[in-house]
Design an enzyme around this catalytic site. Structure first.
Site, PDB file in Angstrom:
ATOM      1  N   ASP A   1     -21.255   9.672  58.900  1.00  0.00           N
ATOM      2  CA  ASP A   1     -21.502  11.106  59.017  1.00  0.00           C
ATOM      3  C   ASP A   1     -20.507  11.799  58.087  1.00  0.00           C
ATOM      4  O   ASP A   1     -19.432  11.251  57.798  1.00  0.00           O
ATOM      5  CB  ASP A   1     -21.295  11.541  60.473  1.00  0.00           C
ATOM      6  CG  ASP A   1     -21.265  13.044  60.617  1.00  0.00           C
ATOM      7  OD1 ASP A   1     -22.213  13.688  60.137  1.00  0.00           O
ATOM      8  OD2 ASP A   1     -20.289  13.562  61.184  1.00  0.00           O
TER       9      ASP A   1
ATOM     10  N   ASP B   1     -24.515  12.904  66.375  1.00  0.00           N
ATOM     11  CA  ASP B   1     -24.428  11.512  65.942  1.00  0.00           C
ATOM     12  C   ASP B   1     -24.711  10.525  67.067  1.00  0.00           C
ATOM     13  O   ASP B   1     -24.869   9.327  66.806  1.00  0.00           O
ATOM     14  CB  ASP B   1     -23.026  11.225  65.380  1.00  0.00           C
ATOM     15  CG  ASP B   1     -22.698  12.081  64.173  1.00  0.00           C
ATOM     16  OD1 ASP B   1     -23.607  12.313  63.364  1.00  0.00           O
ATOM     17  OD2 ASP B   1     -21.545  12.529  64.055  1.00  0.00           O
TER      18      ASP B   1
ATOM     19  N   ASP C   1     -18.793  11.575  64.663  1.00  0.00           N
ATOM     20  CA  ASP C   1     -17.939  12.205  65.668  1.00  0.00           C
ATOM     21  C   ASP C   1     -18.638  13.284  66.480  1.00  0.00           C
ATOM     22  O   ASP C   1     -18.073  13.802  67.435  1.00  0.00           O
ATOM     23  CB  ASP C   1     -16.717  12.840  64.990  1.00  0.00           C
ATOM     24  CG  ASP C   1     -17.082  14.120  64.236  1.00  0.00           C
ATOM     25  OD1 ASP C   1     -18.170  14.149  63.625  1.00  0.00           O
ATOM     26  OD2 ASP C   1     -16.293  15.078  64.289  1.00  0.00           O
TER      27      ASP C   1
END
Length: 646
Positions: free
Chosen positions: A341, A540, A536
């Site tokens: 990410d 996600d 995080d």
């Protein structure tokens, strides 16, 4: 409560001269061991025996087969030796007429396996917390408007499509819908992972679970219940967690061939002693058969994985790496693709002022102090970045008059020391007839805010989400190990490409929703890749759960940490490199341990079967079989401890 005193007593008997044990007598001491072992074997180990029996019926030999055979053999042999010692030939009996027993070995194996099962159960329970965390994103009650415009509160679960809902600042959006009155800014990090709120006005869509940050709005529900975006994210996490196949251990794969081999050798040894052995043939045949099965008892095999994982987990904790289970380490060691990410993982997740560009005749201090004076009254993340920058420089801010105004999605205006100040985006200043030099436009993905005083442009402030320290080096290290690195972001393609180019990442996927990230993971897995996902945010969580191993950056959303199987406490990308190194070292260590375990058995089993007897007259007593078994365990423990010093 039974195994610990049992093992302590037996070890004390072996290592120390305890008068009270001598007074009890060898036979009574064996009966005491039998009493302590009975509840462990008959009750605690009952599920293991059922699994072992099932593996034999289905011919799917595994660890349970070895455990059932080893524990069953050691216990049964010990019971016969305790109650009917005269069945054994004199050569297998001690001076006091007793025969060596192995109750503590049987009980210790069961205890070790139970501890492993407990660790797995706790990991599963934590996984359920991720679902509860997601459910908490939706408010329990919501204000609805009836046909007469009256407000009343109802449970969110009772909302139906087309109902009009009142959403106040600071509250979550309960269901999917559209704005029908008012305008506001909504924190959509649930979907995009981006910290900046998105401007919403009449006709714009709203997503369940996102947070209304500023204005009061009225929305019309379009999708409710299981059809909302939040409900679908929850379903994605549940499905991925429930469908994840357990990693088959190396021990199980070897056991498929090892178990039938051991049984055949044991039976062949017994038959050989019955045909060619000295009189009395039956006791010798039994002793040889039992010795083979005891030496094959998976004490070291049971220690091989948990010891390495325990040491690796301790080392990982010291380095800020939390590991939930052994399969997480194995998955990370075997992965060939890591998806990162962007926001909060490769970047710090918090906007910061990176540069101040004053126009001619102005200073950085003047531009920043005027901008921060207005922005201190705003709760926008960009405003917070500007105010923080002024604090870092210890600037004295100006008082702002009462005519301060914040225009959602555009900027703020107010009077400072009698001067009219505007701070906002280019459109905001242009709408207020402030000319911005064309050369001031930014095309590198950095967010720019512009400042004017009394209708005159005085400068711009560059704000960006900085790349994490060591991110470039960490990505390069992982790539040098043959891993494919992919960036997946909910941000724009332009901004994502800027970060990716900076870090040397060639594969970029932008503007992804949570489902898109999970779909990306599933597509890569379907094409044969072993995928790790590092993130995080709440957005996600589905991808973290769907991947072969999810890696959560510490300081992120709780749901992300719960959905992942490895957590990096300090959120440092370099910790992921250390985790990957540790995972590879752990798997190598486990393979070495399995080599020790099976190696000792490979040498000891033929000796236990009696291959040395025709030439040297040596028959391996079950006592020596147990000693060899213990030696393999000591080797495994010593080798695993090396991992902690690596």
């Amino acid at each position: 409560m039974f195994t610990v005193p049992l093992v302590a007593l037996v070890m004390a008997d072996h290592l120390m001269d305890l008068p009270w044990l001598a007074e009890i007598g060898a036979r009574r001491f064996q009966l005491l061991q039998l009493i302590l072992t009975l509840p462990v074997v008959l009750w605690c180990a009952a599920p293991f025996f059922r699994k072992g029996w099932q593996s034999l019926k289905t011919r799917q030999y595994n660890m349970w087969t070895l455990i059932a055979l080893g524990v069953g053999t050691a216990f049964s042999y010990s019971v016969v030796a305790t109650l009917w010692p005269t069945l054994f030939p004199p050569g297998l009996r001690n001076a006091d007429g007793t025969v060596a027993v192995y109750y503590e070995a049987a009980a210790a194996i069961i205890l070790l396996v139970l501890v492993g099962q407990l660790i797995e159960a706790r990991a599963s329970a934590k996984a359920e917390n991720s679902i509860r965390s997601l459910l908490d994103l939706a408010p329990q009650n919501t204000i609805v408007l009836d046909d007469n415009g009256n407000e009343r509160s109802i449970p969110t679960s009772d909302i139906t499509p087309d109902q009009r809902l009142v959403i106040k600042p600071g509250t979550s959006i309960p269901v999917d819908g559209v704005v029908t009155e008012g305008e506001t800014s909504v924190d959509e990090s649930l979907l995009s992972g981006e910290a900046l709120p998105v401007r919403k006005q009449t006709g714009d869509t709203l997503t369940s679970g996102t947070l209304n940050t500023t204005g009061r709005i009225i929305m019309t529900a379009t999708r409710t219940g299981a059809e909302t975006t939040l409900a679908k994210i929850i379903h994605l996490v549940e499905s991925a967690q429930n469908s994840r196949a357990p990693i088959q251990s190396l021990a199980d794969r070897v056991a498929r061939w090892f178990v039938p081999g051991v049984v055949l050798i044991a039976l062949a040894a017994g038959l050989a002693w019955m045909v060619w052995g000295p009189a009395p043939q039956l006791p010798y045949a039994i002793a040889a058969t039992v010795s083979v099965l005891i030496i094959a008892c998976p004490c070291a095999l049971g220690l091989a994985t948990p010891m390495s994982v325990m040491v690796a987990s301790g080392r990982g904790a010291r380095e800020g790496i939390l590991i939930k289970n052994a399969s997480a380490l194995q998955s990370l060691a075997e992965c060939d693709t890591i998806i990162f990410d962007k926001t909060g993982t490769l970047t710090q997740g918090a906007p910061r002022v990176t540069a101040i560009h004053p126009a001619d005749g102005n200073s950085e201090t003047r531009v920043l102090s005027l901008a921060a004076s207005l922005e201190q009254a705003s709760e926008h993340p960009l405003a917070s970045a500007v105010v923080q920058a002024s604090r870092d420089r210890n600037l004295t801010l100006h008082a702002v008059d009462d005519d301060f105004r914040a225009i959602i999605g555009e900027g703020v205006r107010g009077a400072c020391d009698g001067h009219t100040v505007l701070v906002g985006n280019a459109r905001f200043l242009n709408d207020n007839h402030v000319a911005i030099p064309q050369s001031e436009a930014s095309h590198d993905g950095t967010t720019e805010i512009f400042v004017s005083e009394d209708g005159r442009f005085i400068g711009r402030i560059s704000i960006t989400d900085p790349v994490r320290a060591n991110a470039h080096k960490s990505v390069a290290t992982l790539q040098s190990r043959g891993l494919t690195i992919i960036m997946a972001s909910g941000d724009s393609l332009e901004t994502s490409n800027v970060i990716a180019n900076n870090l040397g990442i060639d594969h970029v996927h932008a503007r992804l929703l949570p489902k898109d990230k999970a779909d990306l993971v599933q597509e890569l897995k379907a094409s044969g890749h072993k995928v790790a996902f590092a993130g995080d945010g709440i957005n996600d969580a589905p991808a973290l759960a769907a991947s072969d191993v999810g890696i959560a950056m510490g300081g992120g959303a709780d749901v992300a940490i719960e959905a992942a199987r490895i957590t990096l406490l300090n959120g440092d990308v370099a910790a992921l490199v250390r985790a990957h190194t540790l995972a590879r070292q752990t798997m190598t260590n486990i393979k070495q341990n399995l080599g020790f375990a099976f190696g000792y058995n490979g040498i000891g089993i033929p000796i236990a079967a009696g291959v040395l007897y025709p030439v040297f007259g040596i028959l391996l007593s079950p006592i020596f079989a147990a000693a060899a078994m213990s030696l393999s365990s000591v080797s495994v423990i010593a080798n695993a401890l090396r991992l902690g010093r690596a």
